[in-house]
Write a protein that holds these residues in place. Structure first.
Motif, PDB file in Angstrom:
ATOM      1  N   VAL A  21       0.853  -1.192   0.000  1.00 16.41           N
ATOM      2  CA  VAL A  21       0.000   0.000   0.000  1.00 16.41           C
ATOM      3  C   VAL A  21       0.888   1.240   0.000  1.00 16.41           C
ATOM      4  N   ARG A  22       0.301   2.376  -0.336  1.00 16.72           N
ATOM      5  CA  ARG A  22       1.022   3.638  -0.224  1.00 16.72           C
ATOM      6  C   ARG A  22       1.248   3.937   1.251  1.00 16.72           C
ATOM      7  N   ASP A  23       2.303   4.694   1.541  1.00 22.32           N
ATOM      8  CA  ASP A  23       2.599   5.079   2.925  1.00 22.32           C
ATOM      9  C   ASP A  23       1.418   5.863   3.485  1.00 22.32           C
ATOM     10  N   VAL A  24       0.891   5.420   4.601  1.00 19.59           N
ATOM     11  CA  VAL A  24      -0.255   6.086   5.229  1.00 19.59           C
ATOM     12  C   VAL A  24       0.173   6.923   6.429  1.00 19.59           C
ATOM     13  N   GLN A  50       0.523  -6.422  15.145  1.00 14.43           N
ATOM     14  CA  GLN A  50       1.672  -5.538  14.979  1.00 14.43           C
ATOM     15  C   GLN A  50       1.826  -5.262  13.496  1.00 14.43           C
ATOM     16  N   VAL A  51       1.937  -3.975  13.156  1.00 13.43           N
ATOM     17  CA  VAL A  51       2.133  -3.560  11.774  1.00 13.43           C
ATOM     18  C   VAL A  51       3.525  -2.964  11.671  1.00 13.43           C
ATOM     19  N   VAL A  52       4.328  -3.485  10.733  1.00 17.19           N
ATOM     20  CA  VAL A  52       5.707  -3.022  10.550  1.00 17.19           C
ATOM     21  C   VAL A  52       5.853  -2.436   9.148  1.00 17.19           C
ATOM     22  N   ASN A  53       6.352  -1.214   9.077  1.00 16.49           N
ATOM     23  CA  ASN A  53       6.681  -0.597   7.803  1.00 16.49           C
ATOM     24  C   ASN A  53       8.040  -1.157   7.400  1.00 16.49           C
TER      25      ASN A  53
END
Length: 101
Positions: A21-24, A50-53
């Motif tokens: 996805v695009r950076d939110v 846990q969400v990791v960029n």
């Protein structure tokens, strides 16, 4: 030899998914949903998410500790708020040297 598929969201299990996805920006909340299908064992207890960029290393923890599902004890949807312990991750390289004895 073929690989054996496993069921998702089983007790004591960690399931990982990659999404493109695009950076939110900074995550403050996420909405998690159950598909509403019923049957024996269709509810599941979500401990946390846990969400990791993967680009920046920033991670966000979302505690839950609640049931998702169609039964009376569960909810089909929950909005999880970001935990204050979210932040940056560091990458470490671990080298293990085994003796020649």
């Amino acid at each position: 030899a073929g690989s054996k598929a496993r069921d998702l969201f089983e007790r004591g299990q960690v399931d990982e998914f990659r999404v493109l996805v695009r950076d939110v920006g900074k995550l403050e909340s996420v909405t998690v949903r159950h598909d509403g299908s019923s049957g024996l064992g269709s509810d599941w207890n979500l401990h946390s998410m846990q969400v990791v960029n993967q680009t920046s290393g920033a991670y966000t923890n979302f505690p839950c500790d609640a049931w998702l599902g169609p039964s009376d004890k569960a909810s089909l949807q929950r909005v999880l708020q970001a935990s204050p312990d979210s932040g940056e991750m560091e990458v470490y390289e671990v080298t293990v040297v085994t003796s020649d004895v």
